[in-house]
Design a protein around this motif. Structure first.
Motif, mmCIF file in Angstrom:
data_model
loop_
_atom_site.group_PDB
_atom_site.id
_atom_site.type_symbol
_atom_site.label_atom_id
_atom_site.label_comp_id
_atom_site.label_asym_id
_atom_site.label_seq_id
_atom_site.Cartn_x
_atom_site.Cartn_y
_atom_site.Cartn_z
ATOM 1 N N PHE A 170 -88.139 82.621 -2.053
ATOM 2 C CA PHE A 170 -88.229 83.477 -3.227
ATOM 3 C C PHE A 170 -89.623 83.364 -3.839
ATOM 4 O O PHE A 170 -90.282 82.337 -3.723
ATOM 5 N N ASP A 176 -84.547 77.736 -0.805
ATOM 6 C CA ASP A 176 -83.197 77.205 -0.981
ATOM 7 C C ASP A 176 -82.792 76.578 0.336
ATOM 8 O O ASP A 176 -82.864 77.228 1.381
ATOM 9 N N GLY A 220 -79.912 75.770 1.296
ATOM 10 C CA GLY A 220 -78.691 76.339 1.831
ATOM 11 C C GLY A 220 -77.533 75.371 1.953
ATOM 12 O O GLY A 220 -77.488 74.349 1.288
ATOM 13 N N GLN A 221 -76.625 75.694 2.807
ATOM 14 C CA GLN A 221 -75.372 74.978 2.930
ATOM 15 C C GLN A 221 -75.568 73.496 3.194
ATOM 16 O O GLN A 221 -76.372 73.088 4.016
ATOM 17 N N GLU A 275 -76.806 71.102 1.229
ATOM 18 C CA GLU A 275 -77.632 70.461 0.226
ATOM 19 C C GLU A 275 -77.705 71.307 -1.038
ATOM 20 O O GLU A 275 -77.677 70.791 -2.134
ATOM 21 N N GLU A 276 -77.792 72.599 -0.878
ATOM 22 C CA GLU A 276 -77.712 73.543 -2.004
ATOM 23 C C GLU A 276 -78.723 73.277 -3.101
ATOM 24 O O GLU A 276 -78.422 73.443 -4.280
ATOM 25 N N THR A 277 -79.888 72.845 -2.753
ATOM 26 C CA THR A 277 -80.911 72.635 -3.765
ATOM 27 C C THR A 277 -82.033 73.634 -3.550
ATOM 28 O O THR A 277 -82.246 74.126 -2.444
ATOM 29 N N GLN A 278 -82.729 73.941 -4.619
ATOM 30 C CA GLN A 278 -83.822 74.891 -4.547
ATOM 31 C C GLN A 278 -85.089 74.194 -5.043
ATOM 32 O O GLN A 278 -85.133 73.691 -6.165
ATOM 33 N N TYR A 279 -86.081 74.180 -4.168
ATOM 34 C CA TYR A 279 -87.333 73.501 -4.464
ATOM 35 C C TYR A 279 -88.438 74.517 -4.694
ATOM 36 O O TYR A 279 -88.436 75.597 -4.108
ATOM 37 N N PHE A 280 -89.398 74.099 -5.519
ATOM 38 C CA PHE A 280 -90.508 74.972 -5.868
ATOM 39 C C PHE A 280 -91.832 74.422 -5.366
ATOM 40 O O PHE A 280 -92.041 73.206 -5.308
ATOM 41 N N GLY A 281 -92.725 75.351 -5.023
ATOM 42 C CA GLY A 281 -94.089 74.976 -4.737
ATOM 43 C C GLY A 281 -94.823 74.633 -6.011
ATOM 44 O O GLY A 281 -94.302 74.833 -7.111
#
Lengths: 110, 115
Positions: B33, B96, B98-99, B101-107
């Motif tokens: 994203f 993301d 995904g399945q 771990e379901e975490t979203q990391y940012f640059g």
């Protein structure tokens, strides 16, 4: 208006506990996140909670989720000067997109 | 977890020019994203970068202004076209995991100032 709401500012004395509150509107949210942003830096993932949980603890951090009231909180125990930052609450929708709150600026005073 | 890098980290540009921001991830991810954070504001989603197909844009954002490429599962670019001072923001990519771990990391973000 925003789907996720947070209070904008919090001032806390060093050594005390901080509690940051967040409300969200999407009942289908799967995960809820807390991110930390220090000045001039990107977003650091602090912790997250799955929507079927009501509490998660990770060292000094405690997340409480009240799904009925759509209320999320982050408690930081023994707040230190390094905890001064902006804290963002975010909800993840079914399509994996995140919706963010406006951010709470936490100031730790000596 | 995922480690994300962005280039450039910051830039100062003249109005009317374009800037391409690169996002590189250390592992293959399906979901990428692009977000914008205007000065003193929260994050707003620009688009979802889909591998092998056109990006999906949020309301208020269009492909002509913010073209996105996603040539493989570890890389994406966002171009800010025909820039104006209103485009001065931090641009962040996220992934993301995904399945499972379901975490979203940012640059770390790209800080853009348009004069």
């Amino acid at each position: 208006g925003e789907d996720v709401e947070q209070s904008l500012f919090l001032s806390v004395r060093e050594g005390d506990s901080s509690v940051i509150n967040c409300t969200y509107t999407d009942s289908s949210s799967t995960y809820l996140y807390w991110y930390k942003q220090e000045p001039g830096a990107g977003l650091q993932l602090l912790t997250y909670i799955f929507s079927n949980m009501d509490m998660k603890q990770d060292q000094r951090l405690t997340v409480l989720l009240n799904k009925k009231d759509k209320h999320l909180s982050l408690r930081i125990a023994d707040t230190q000067t390094g905890d001064s930052a902006i804290y963002f609450c975010a909800e993840k929708r079914d399509d994996y997109k995140l919706s963010f709150g406006a951010g709470t600026t936490v100031t730790v005073r000596a | 977890s995922a480690v994300i890098s962005q280039k450039p980290s910051r830039d100062i540009c003249q109005r009317g020019t374009s800037l391409t921001i690169q996002c590189q991830v250390d592992s293959q991810v399906t979901m990428m994203f692009w977000y914008r954070q205007q000065p003193g504001q929260s994050l707003t989603l620009i688009a979802t970068a889909n591998q092998g197909s056109e990006a999906t844009y949020e309301s208020g954002f269009v492909i002509d202004k913010f073209p996105i490429s996603r040539p493989n599962l570890t890389f994406s670019t966002l171009t800010v076209s025909n820039m104006s001072p209103e485009d001065s923001s931090i641009y962040l990519c996220s992934v993301d995991t995904g399945q499972g771990e379901e975490t979203q990391y940012f640059g770390p973000g790209t800080r853009l100032l348009v004069l």
